[in-house]
Design an enzyme around this catalytic site. Sequence first.
Site, PDB file in Angstrom:
ATOM      1  N   ALA A  45      -3.195   9.424  19.489  1.00 23.80           N
ATOM      2  CA  ALA A  45      -2.784   9.967  20.651  1.00 23.80           C
ATOM      3  C   ALA A  45      -2.002  10.926  20.531  1.00 23.80           C
ATOM      4  CB  ALA A  45      -1.917   9.298  20.624  1.00 23.80           C
TER       5      ALA A  45
ATOM      6  N   GLY B  96      -6.774  12.020  23.181  1.00 19.78           N
ATOM      7  CA  GLY B  96      -5.494  10.446  23.308  1.00 19.78           C
ATOM      8  C   GLY B  96      -4.518  11.221  23.723  1.00 19.78           C
TER       9      GLY B  96
ATOM     10  N   TYR C  86     -21.863  10.332  12.221  1.00 17.74           N
ATOM     11  CA  TYR C  86     -21.352   9.527  14.114  1.00 17.74           C
ATOM     12  C   TYR C  86     -21.638   9.033  14.701  1.00 17.74           C
ATOM     13  CZ  TYR C  86     -18.933  11.536  18.323  1.00 17.74           C
ATOM     14  OH  TYR C  86     -18.478  11.553  19.499  1.00 17.74           O
TER      15      TYR C  86
END
Length: 271
Positions: free
Chosen positions: A11, A16, A166
């Site tokens: 976050a 986020g 990824y």
Amino acid sequence: MTQRTTLITGATSGMGHALALDLAPHGGTLLLHGRDAGRLDAVAAEVRAAAPGTTVRTYLADLSDLDQVHGLAARIRAAEPHLDGLINNAVAGGGARPLVRELSRQGHELRFAVNHLAPYALTRGLLPLLTASAPARVVNVASIGQETIDFDDVMLERDYEGLRAYCRSKLALIMATFELAEELRDTGVTVNTLHPAHLMDTPGVRAYRLTPEVGTEEGVRPTVRLLLDPELAGTTGRYFDRFTDTRAHEQAYDTDARARLMDLTHRLIAR
């Protein structure tokens, strides 16, 4: 939303951070996770200033260390009376040095560890709280970038490249989403995954030297929809490309591949 408690991982930056600011005006309780104490405190202060009526609590953990992931789940279970939503948003992107293979605290390939093992372990650790709070929703932030997992080289010890790692880790996350949704089908906990937006303006995109095409708000909208839209209350085990329920990579529907992945995953996250 007024009484909801939602946990957002990662976050302190990127989507986020944007998710926290978007959800704050709805009220309730926001649990913000980050791995840097200073940045986490700064984001919490910003969210409190933007929405004084919203309760904000912070949780510090490095998701590249499974011991800290397990500890994070335990702290949340002990401190929080309920949990209505979990957004697994924290991510390790392709990296600023994509040809340098990085490892997690336990020696696993870093992107596989942060993007797949950590959210799965955290979700499993929070299942007692999520099921007790049902109806509850888990939203796993994946990517349209998906690549076949080679079970002879899951940790990419050969021909390593950060974006490839990824893409494989995000496919693993999608496959685990489908498996967990089946397991939880009759519990009132839904589990869905999505590609939120293409090339958002985030630190990970810039670190890999890609050119951002859209702001983080473009990814926030479809992610919040999966968390809050009443029309999706019974939807589970689905992959969305932004707002569209669609098919993920074909390997995600290979039941043998999913079984192999989950067997490996459970062995790796075991305490």
